[in-house]
Design a protein around this motif. Structure first.
Motif, PDB file in Angstrom:
ATOM      1  N   THR A   1       0.838  -1.213   0.647  1.00 12.42           N
ATOM      2  CA  THR A   1       0.518  -0.029  -0.131  1.00 12.42           C
ATOM      3  C   THR A   1       0.563   1.032   0.029  1.00 12.42           C
ATOM      4  O   THR A   1       0.637   2.021  -0.554  1.00 12.42           O
ATOM      5  CB  THR A   1      -0.825  -0.147   1.662  1.00 12.42           C
ATOM      6  OG1 THR A   1      -1.545  -0.870   1.367  1.00 12.42           O
ATOM      7  CG2 THR A   1      -1.888   1.108   1.164  1.00 12.42           C
ATOM      8  N   ARG A   2       1.913   1.317   1.286  1.00 11.55           N
ATOM      9  CA  ARG A   2       2.945   2.681   0.881  1.00 11.55           C
ATOM     10  C   ARG A   2       3.462   2.755  -0.577  1.00 11.55           C
ATOM     11  O   ARG A   2       3.608   4.110  -0.876  1.00 11.55           O
ATOM     12  CB  ARG A   2       4.381   1.893   2.112  1.00 11.55           C
ATOM     13  CG  ARG A   2       4.978   3.361   2.220  1.00 11.55           C
ATOM     14  CD  ARG A   2       4.155   4.680   2.415  1.00 11.55           C
ATOM     15  NE  ARG A   2       4.976   5.862   2.659  1.00 11.55           N
ATOM     16  CZ  ARG A   2       5.115   6.949   2.667  1.00 11.55           C
ATOM     17  NH1 ARG A   2       3.704   7.308   1.703  1.00 11.55           N
ATOM     18  NH2 ARG A   2       6.272   7.365   2.716  1.00 11.55           N
TER      19      ARG A   2
ATOM     20  N   GLU B   1       2.240   1.734  -3.729  1.00 14.80           N
ATOM     21  CA  GLU B   1       1.456   2.090  -4.492  1.00 14.80           C
ATOM     22  C   GLU B   1       0.992   3.723  -4.004  1.00 14.80           C
ATOM     23  O   GLU B   1       0.274   4.465  -4.910  1.00 14.80           O
ATOM     24  CB  GLU B   1      -0.233   1.776  -3.815  1.00 14.80           C
ATOM     25  CG  GLU B   1      -0.102   0.304  -4.686  1.00 14.80           C
ATOM     26  CD  GLU B   1       0.128   0.056  -5.869  1.00 14.80           C
ATOM     27  OE1 GLU B   1       0.341   0.601  -6.890  1.00 14.80           O
ATOM     28  OE2 GLU B   1       0.515  -1.169  -6.238  1.00 14.80           O
ATOM     29  N   GLU B   2       1.521   4.315  -2.556  1.00  9.46           N
ATOM     30  CA  GLU B   2       1.060   5.863  -3.012  1.00  9.46           C
ATOM     31  C   GLU B   2       2.007   6.735  -3.199  1.00  9.46           C
ATOM     32  O   GLU B   2       1.678   7.890  -3.306  1.00  9.46           O
ATOM     33  CB  GLU B   2       0.553   5.216  -1.210  1.00  9.46           C
ATOM     34  CG  GLU B   2      -0.657   4.754  -0.195  1.00  9.46           C
ATOM     35  CD  GLU B   2      -0.474   5.464   1.386  1.00  9.46           C
ATOM     36  OE1 GLU B   2      -1.682   5.006   1.372  1.00  9.46           O
ATOM     37  OE2 GLU B   2       0.935   5.579   1.679  1.00  9.46           O
TER      38      GLU B   2
ATOM     39  N   LEU C   1       1.445   6.750  -6.649  1.00  2.18           N
ATOM     40  CA  LEU C   1       0.228   7.700  -7.419  1.00  2.18           C
ATOM     41  C   LEU C   1       1.174   9.494  -7.346  1.00  2.18           C
ATOM     42  O   LEU C   1       0.638  10.010  -8.225  1.00  2.18           O
ATOM     43  CB  LEU C   1      -0.621   7.761  -5.998  1.00  2.18           C
ATOM     44  CG  LEU C   1      -1.551   8.873  -6.405  1.00  2.18           C
ATOM     45  CD1 LEU C   1      -1.901   8.570  -8.157  1.00  2.18           C
ATOM     46  CD2 LEU C   1      -2.853   8.137  -4.913  1.00  2.18           C
ATOM     47  N   GLU C   2       1.843   9.410  -5.775  1.00  3.05           N
ATOM     48  CA  GLU C   2       2.369  10.700  -6.247  1.00  3.05           C
ATOM     49  C   GLU C   2       3.458  11.172  -7.633  1.00  3.05           C
ATOM     50  O   GLU C   2       3.850  12.595  -7.447  1.00  3.05           O
ATOM     51  CB  GLU C   2       3.482  11.121  -4.843  1.00  3.05           C
ATOM     52  CG  GLU C   2       1.909  11.429  -3.179  1.00  3.05           C
ATOM     53  CD  GLU C   2       3.012  10.811  -2.025  1.00  3.05           C
ATOM     54  OE1 GLU C   2       4.590  10.927  -1.693  1.00  3.05           O
ATOM     55  OE2 GLU C   2       2.084  10.829  -0.764  1.00  3.05           O
TER      56      GLU C   2
END
Length: 574
Positions: free
Chosen positions: A10-11, A13-14, A17-18
């Motif tokens: 999840t980290r 993918e975050e 996204l940034e």
């Protein structure tokens, strides 16, 4: 300490996204400046190596300008043929233990040899190209019994994060590995059964999977478990990436959910992620190629138009007389075409439209102006100084004098590269060599803890050239003034002046004697001068005594009553 694999992914993918705001810009940059460098990890053909040149590229000015910039930075900052750094100690030079300066010079030479034996220079050259094109690069340094190794990550394969001090302390790197590579690299007990089965039965050994290498401060995940005292400050985790279903949100894929392949750690952050230019707390940098990207896009359109004009001028469209339809027209060199000569006043073949020479000249001049803008934005003129074979012995002072304006503009970038790339590289290499026992033993078993780095590359010296020139001007001024007013020399501290000047020109530390040795020499000189003065006074006293003795002897041998000076004196007394 076991990490939550779901939270790790999840980290990742975050952070992706940034970074997504740069994706489109990166694609344009790689097409116009760095074909083949960018790897889009969102594309389905991510594992395929991109073609090294774009077939739609009609003007290679951007590619050549980036090549000149990378080579110029390499030659100006980390040239493999001349020393570009040296080790120094923090603190007062008078407090440096005896013999330590010589040890620093020897250690510097050993580190330079180790870097030459590694792949540092080839990797850092590619890193400079990434900085000039994409504004951000990532270089990972590791060590084993074979030496030091550097791994250059392609733009698009990694994401980064920063701490509260705007320092990069986290990266996730995506690697496309085959089943055979996964089994070969990681412990067999951590590899999923379906991947081991593919290798054992040789059914699909070349099947590729996404493996993520994550490095981050271990305390970032301290809420997941208790951190052991033996855990290193920076965690290193390899995990097999799972895919997220758009309909259910569950982690799917050939191997099911993602799984951890290996856990480890580092005492120091193993990666270097320099940025060309940043604004406030931005994670990713802005590059010179981004600043001249509109000009480079316009240059492609202008060059396309010019090529059409040139093609039309060389092979213009023609208007052909109707009478030649049956026989045809041969426009090749030496070709013959037949027509009815009785039809006077009719041109059988003639250009219907042909650009005039003035239009072509204006178009070429406009293109040259845009090319100069791109070269100026990429600092090609400055970096050409290091690439000209006829001026390979150029000095830092000459560069500072001829390119002072561009050096001022490039100054913040060079300082950032020193802070985010070169200084951490030297400090980590020093720590790794010390850990593996590859450093020379320090004198008198001194514990080396305050080692710092001084850069003596051509660009670094060029920046300091103005400071050394100020010292020279000050010394000359005081020397001239001392001819009229000798007391002016009382204001000049010779020791501080010499140390400051040698530091500005990046002279080796071994040139300076140790402070206790300097004091011993000066004390010995003072004693010798005192002895010489005492001997001179003694000789003068002996000479005066001898003169008095000679005078007394002369007086004793002088006969009275013969009109001598002594008779006159005695007569006067009488």
């Amino acid at each position: 300490m076991a990490f939550d694999i779901t939270r790790l992914q999840t980290r990742y993918e975050e952070l992706r996204l940034e970074r997504s705001g740069f994706t489109e810009v990166y694609r344009e940059i790689t097409r116009l400046f760095a074909p083949g460098r960018y790897r889009d990890d969102t594309a389905s053909d991510y594992h395929l190596r991109p073609y090294p040149i774009d077939s739609k590229l009609v003007n290679s000015t951007g590619v050549l300008a980036l090549r000149a910039m990378a080579a110029g930075l390499h030659g100006g900052m980390t040239s493999p043929v001349r020393p570009w750094f040296r080790l120094v100690l923090q603190g007062n030079p008078s407090e440096i233990p005896e013999g330590l300066n010589a040890w620093l010079d020897l250690t510097t030479q050993v580190m330079q040899a180790v870097l030459h034996q590694s792949n540092f220079y080839s990797a850092v050259h590619g890193l400079y190209a990434d900085l000039g094109a994409f504004g951000t690069g990532l270089l990972v340094e590791t060590a084993d019994e074979d030496g030091i190794h550097f791994h250059l990550c392609n733009p698009g394969e990694f994401v980064i994060d920063i701490n509260s001090n705007n320092e990069i302390d986290t990266f996730y790197r995506r690697m496309h590995m085959t089943a055979r590579q996964i089994v070969d690299k990681f412990d067999n007990k951590n590899v999923p059964d379906f991947i081991k089965g593919q290798c054992e039965h040789t059914r699909n050994v070349t099947a590729r999977y996404d493996v993520i290498h994550a490095v981050f401060p271990r305390n970032e995940f301290k809420t997941l478990g208790r951190v052991a005292s033996t855990d290193k400050p920076y965690a290193s985790v390899y995990f097999l990436l799972g895919s997220s279903s758009s309909s259910t949100g569950e982690l799917t894929g050939l191997g099911g959910k993602p799984s951890i392949l290996e856990e480890g750690g580092y005492d120091m952050f193993p990666a270097f992620a320099p940025r060309w230019d940043i604004s406030n707390s931005d994670r990713y940098g802005i590059s010179p190629a981004m600043q001249v990207l509109p000009d480079c896009k316009m240059l492609q359109a202008m060059t396309t138009t010019l090529r059409k004009l040139q093609h039309k001028a060389a092979d213009p469209p023609l208007v052909v007389d109707q009478s030649l339809r049956a026989t045809g027209v041969r426009l090749t060199p030496g070709g013959l075409s037949y027509f009815d000569s009785t039809r006077t006043g009719v041109t059988p073949v003639a250009p219907i439209h042909q650009p005039d020479a003035q239009t072509l000249q204006y178009s070429m001049q406009a293109i040259q102006e845009v090319e100069e803008i791109i070269k100026d934005g990429m600092y090609v003129e400055l970096f050409r100084t290091f690439l000209d074979d006829e001026r390979h012995n150029v000095t830092a002072t000459e560069i500072s004098a001829r390119q002072s304006e561009k050096l001022v503009l490039l100054g913040p970038v060079l300082e950032r590269l020193h802070k985010e790339l070169l200084q951490p590289v030297i400090q980590r290499t020093f720590a790794l060599m010390r850990e593996w026992g590859a450093l020379p033993p320090p004198p008198n078993n001194v514990d080396i803890i305050n080692v710092d780095v001084a850069f003596e590359s051509v660009l670094a010296q060029a920046q300091r050239a103005s400071l050394s020139a100020n010292i020279e001007q000050g010394v000359v001024f005081v020397g001239n003034l001392a001819q009229m007013a000798p007391e002016a020399l009382d204001l000049l501290n010779a020791d501080s002046t010499v140390r400051a000047y040698l530091d500005r020109i990046a002279a080796p530390a071994s040139m300076l004697r140790e402070q206790n040795e300097v004091e011993a020499i000066r004390q010995q000189r003072a004693e010798q001068q005192a002895q010489q003065q005492q001997m001179a006074m003694g000789n003068q006293a002996l000479a005066e005594a001898g003169a008095l003795a000679d005078a007394a002897k002369t007086m004793g041998e002088t006969r009275l009553g013969q009109g001598s000076v002594l008779d006159n004196l005695l007569g006067g007394v009488q």
